[in-house]
Structures are given as structure tokens and as C-alpha cells.
Design an enzyme around this catalytic site. Structure first.
Site, PDB file in Angstrom:
ATOM      1  N   SER A   1       0.883  -1.145  -0.041  1.00  0.00           N
ATOM      2  CA  SER A   1      -0.044  -0.154   0.059  1.00  0.00           C
ATOM      3  C   SER A   1       0.788   1.178   0.195  1.00  0.00           C
ATOM      4  CB  SER A   1      -0.942  -0.008   1.507  1.00  0.00           C
ATOM      5  OG  SER A   1      -2.106  -0.591   1.124  1.00  0.00           O
TER       6      SER A   1
ATOM      7  N   HIS B   1      -3.508   0.588  -5.170  1.00  0.00           N
ATOM      8  CA  HIS B   1      -2.593  -0.517  -5.605  1.00  0.00           C
ATOM      9  C   HIS B   1      -2.787  -0.454  -7.041  1.00  0.00           C
ATOM     10  CE1 HIS B   1      -2.237  -3.195  -1.976  1.00  0.00           C
ATOM     11  NE2 HIS B   1      -3.068  -2.098  -1.555  1.00  0.00           N
TER      12      HIS B   1
ATOM     13  N   HIS C   1      -4.867  -9.540  -2.159  1.00  0.00           N
ATOM     14  CA  HIS C   1      -4.936  -9.891  -0.701  1.00  0.00           C
ATOM     15  C   HIS C   1      -5.884 -10.921  -0.373  1.00  0.00           C
ATOM     16  CE1 HIS C   1      -3.449  -5.671  -0.840  1.00  0.00           C
ATOM     17  NE2 HIS C   1      -2.783  -6.041   0.477  1.00  0.00           N
TER      18      HIS C   1
ATOM     19  N   TYR D   1      -8.219 -10.807   1.750  1.00  0.00           N
ATOM     20  CA  TYR D   1      -9.518 -10.116   2.102  1.00  0.00           C
ATOM     21  C   TYR D   1     -10.369  -9.743   0.899  1.00  0.00           C
ATOM     22  CZ  TYR D   1      -6.892  -5.613   1.677  1.00  0.00           C
ATOM     23  OH  TYR D   1      -6.100  -4.597   1.162  1.00  0.00           O
ATOM     24  N   GLU D   2      -9.805  -9.785  -0.465  1.00  0.00           N
ATOM     25  CA  GLU D   2     -10.445  -9.195  -1.577  1.00  0.00           C
ATOM     26  C   GLU D   2     -11.219 -10.488  -2.289  1.00  0.00           C
ATOM     27  OE1 GLU D   2      -7.836  -6.520  -4.375  1.00  0.00           O
ATOM     28  OE2 GLU D   2      -6.345  -7.658  -2.965  1.00  0.00           O
TER      29      GLU D   2
ATOM     30  N   ALA E   1       2.213  -2.069   4.689  1.00  0.00           N
ATOM     31  CA  ALA E   1       1.747  -1.135   5.513  1.00  0.00           C
ATOM     32  C   ALA E   1       1.443  -2.079   6.927  1.00  0.00           C
ATOM     33  CB  ALA E   1       0.893  -0.181   5.166  1.00  0.00           C
TER      34      ALA E   1
ATOM     35  N   MET F   1      -2.410  -7.183   7.248  1.00  0.00           N
ATOM     36  CA  MET F   1      -3.287  -8.073   6.222  1.00  0.00           C
ATOM     37  C   MET F   1      -2.541  -8.803   5.107  1.00  0.00           C
ATOM     38  SD  MET F   1      -6.509  -5.514   6.361  1.00  0.00           S
ATOM     39  CE  MET F   1      -6.826  -4.318   7.910  1.00  0.00           C
ATOM     40  N   SER F   2      -1.303  -8.989   4.961  1.00  0.00           N
ATOM     41  CA  SER F   2      -0.611  -9.554   3.777  1.00  0.00           C
ATOM     42  C   SER F   2       0.704 -10.177   4.109  1.00  0.00           C
ATOM     43  CB  SER F   2      -0.472  -8.245   2.895  1.00  0.00           C
ATOM     44  OG  SER F   2       0.494  -7.409   3.417  1.00  0.00           O
TER      45      SER F   2
ATOM     46  N   ASN G   1       0.475   3.376  11.558  1.00  0.00           N
ATOM     47  CA  ASN G   1      -0.576   4.043  12.618  1.00  0.00           C
ATOM     48  C   ASN G   1      -0.240   3.184  13.885  1.00  0.00           C
ATOM     49  OD1 ASN G   1      -1.815   1.978  10.400  1.00  0.00           O
ATOM     50  ND2 ASN G   1      -2.650   1.571  12.669  1.00  0.00           N
TER      51      ASN G   1
ATOM     52  N   HIS H   1      -8.016   4.278   6.264  1.00  0.00           N
ATOM     53  CA  HIS H   1      -7.159   3.733   5.085  1.00  0.00           C
ATOM     54  C   HIS H   1      -6.488   4.929   4.819  1.00  0.00           C
ATOM     55  CE1 HIS H   1      -5.420   1.755   2.077  1.00  0.00           C
ATOM     56  NE2 HIS H   1      -6.054   2.285   0.992  1.00  0.00           N
TER      57      HIS H   1
HETATM   58  N1  HPA Z   1      -4.014  -3.282  11.264  1.00  0.00           N
HETATM   59  C1  HPA Z   1      -4.041  -4.254  10.227  1.00  0.00           C
HETATM   60  N2  HPA Z   1      -3.488  -3.763   8.953  1.00  0.00           N
HETATM   61  C2  HPA Z   1      -2.976  -2.748   8.731  1.00  0.00           C
HETATM   62  C3  HPA Z   1      -2.979  -1.597   9.766  1.00  0.00           C
HETATM   63  C4  HPA Z   1      -3.325  -1.800  10.983  1.00  0.00           C
HETATM   64  O1  HPA Z   1      -3.582  -1.121  11.886  1.00  0.00           O
HETATM   65  N3  HPA Z   1      -2.321  -0.446   9.479  1.00  0.00           N
HETATM   66  C5  HPA Z   1      -1.900  -0.964   8.230  1.00  0.00           C
HETATM   67  N4  HPA Z   1      -2.258  -2.042   7.774  1.00  0.00           N
END
Ligand code: HPA
Length: 273
Positions: free
Chosen positions: A32, A63, A85, A87-88, A115, A213-214, A237, A248
Site C-alpha cells: 500500500s 494499488h 490480498h 480479504y479481496e 503497511a 493483512m498481507s 498507525n 485507510h
Molecule cells: N492493522 C492491520 N493492517 C494494517 C494496519 C493496522 O492497524 N495499518 C496498516 N495496515
């Protein structure tokens, strides 16, 4: 791994060779907001995912969805500008298909980036983290099912999933450029929800320093295929419960902010792998 999957790998690799992808040495998966690095490749060819036979098509904002082949840091790289991903809605075999193609084309090292949320309380958004290890909490594994011993062993050793020498390379390059880096364990969940604060406490208890998530499925397949792996997370974050709310936009904003140091770091790391 069924015959159709093997055939799909062969087809995609043949298609890419035909497009001019010649003996890439290093695979690069750009997460990302980190895809810009591939634009710096010279003598490059960019192949949109939708043109590659058998490739899934990425849907997430931020992306770009293409494979870029070219010279970067003096090496022949094959970079994914955007990844797939779980999740997609793709299965983990689809998510990891590009790693199989990289291997089929001759790649021996893989650099994965992503990320991630910072779970370790000493981390600050904008930090880069050398991934030292991961925890697979996705509830899935791309190696489930029949094994093809020509592709890799039935039981893959994950003792050193993230190459120790490569970790040292990343650390030294970061030091040389005055880029502060953290080190830690990436814990992979499926998403697409961000975690609850209770889940973040769980991640911390389990030994995760960052959550995302990856990456985990791709690294499992890379190790199965015998690739050496370097991993870098961009901490975008504080994980849930450590700041008010998550979104996001913030993830993209922070990756944009650190993009220059990220690019400098990864480019020079590639030179030294
Ligand atoms: N959690 C999961 N995936 C992420 C996060 C998060 O806080 N930040 C960026 N990708």
C-alpha cells in the site's frame, strides 16, 4: 498443487518471457502506497495484471496492479506494484501465484514490503520495521493440499523465514542513510477489518510487534520455493486502541510521507542482496 495450477504458472511465465522479462534476480512486492519505487526501474517493461494469463486482478485503492521488470539498484528486478490480498476474496493460492511466477522466471531473492499497524509501544507511525519473523494468524496456509516436491518440500522449514544476512543488510543501509529502523515480528491476520483493541492486546501478548493483512502467505510460498526473503514494514498507525480511530487514508498518508526514505532504503538494499 494440481496440474492446472502448474500449467498456469508455466503459461504466465512464458507470457512474461515473451514480453521481455529476462532472468530477473530479485522479486519485489510493494505494498500500500509503496509502489512508486518500481517507477524508478530503468529499461523497464510494465505489464498490467489483467494482461497476464492466470493472474488475479487487484481491486484496492492505492494499488496500481502491474508487474514491472527492469533494472533497479544495478539488479534485474521483477516488482509487483500492488499485491493481492486474501480479504479481496482471492484464495491464498491466488494471492501467492505471482511468487511462483517469480521463482519460475529465475528469481532467487524476494523483498516484501507492507503497511502495518504498530503494536509495539515503542513504535511511532512513520517508522520502518525490519521484519525478523512472522506469526501466521490468517487461519490459512497456501501450502495446504497435495505437495509437488519439484516446487518445494512437503514440510517447509520456517526457522529462518526472513534471511538473517538480509536483515543485517537492511540495518546497515538504514544506518548509512540515517534512516531510523525498528525490528520486529509481523503478525498477519486476514482483515479487512482493522483489529479491535482487544485483538491488538492479543497480538502483543502473542509476540507481534506489528499487525497487517498481507505478506505471510507470500513469504510461506517464497520459503517453500527456496527464495531468500527480506521484509520491511512501514508502520502507518498506532494499532487499534492505541489511538482514537483508524482509517485507510491515514495509512496512505503515512506511506506517502516516508516514501523517499523507503525508496532509498529498498533501492540500496537490492544492490546488496
Ligand atoms: N492493522 C492491520 N493492517 C494494517 C494496519 C493496522 O492497524 N495499518 C496498516 N495496515
Amino acid at each position: 498443487m494440481d496440474k492446472a495450477y502448474l500449467k498456469a504458472i508455466e503459461n504466465a511465465a512464458a507470457y512474461l518471457k515473451n514480453k521481455g522479462v529476462k532472468k530477473p534476480e530479485i522479486g519485489l512486492i510493494l505494498g500500500s502506497g509503496l509502489g512508486e519505487l518500481a517507477d524508478e526501474a530503468t529499461n523497464s517493461v510494465a505489464i498490467p495484471y489483467e494482461d497476464i494469463p492466470g493472474f488475479p486482478v487487484s481491486t484496492v485503492e492505492g494499488h496500481a496492479g502491474k508487474l514491472v521488470y527492469g533494472s533497479l539498484g544495478g539488479r534485474k528486478v521483477l516488482a509487483m506494484q500492488g499485491r493481492f490480498h486474501f480479504y479481496e476474496g482471492y484464495g491464498v493460492k491466488e494471492v501467492t501465484f505471482p511468487v511462483r511466477i517469480m521463482k519460475a522466471l529465475g528469481v532467487t531473492s524476494l523483498v516484501v514490503t507492507n503497511a502495518a499497524g504498530g503494536v509495539n509501544e515503542t513504535f511511532t507511525p512513520g517508522d520502518l520495521m525490519i521484519i525478523t519473523d512472522h506469526i501466521n494468524l490468517t487461519g490459512d496456509n497456501p501450502l495446504l493440499g497435495p505437495n509437488n516436491s519439484e516446487m518445494g518440500p512437503r514440510f517447509t522449514d520456517m526457522s529462518v523465514a526472513y534471511d538473517k544476512d538480509y536483515q543485517v543488510v537492511v540495518e546497515k543501509v538504514a544506518e548509512k542513510h540515517g534512516i531510523p529502523v525498528q525490528k520486529g515480528v509481523y503478525l498477519g491476520l486476514t482483515g479487512p477489518t482493522y483489529e479491535t483493541p482487544a485483538e491488538v492486546r492479543m497480538v502483543r501478548t502473542l509476540g507481534g510487534d506489528a499487525v497487517g493483512m498481507s505478506t505471510v502467505p507470500e513469504v510461506i510460498v517464497a520459503r517453500h520455493a527456496g527464495l531468500r526473503v527480506a521484509g520491511v514494514s512501514c508502520i502507518t498507525n498506532y494499532a487499534a486502541g492505541m489511538q482514537e480511530t483508524l482509517n485507510h487514508d491515514e495509512v496512505v498518508e503515512v506511506t506517502t510521507r516516508v516514501r523517499d526514505s523507503f525508496k532509498t532504503l529498498v533501492k540500496e538494499v537490492i544492490t546488496q542482496l
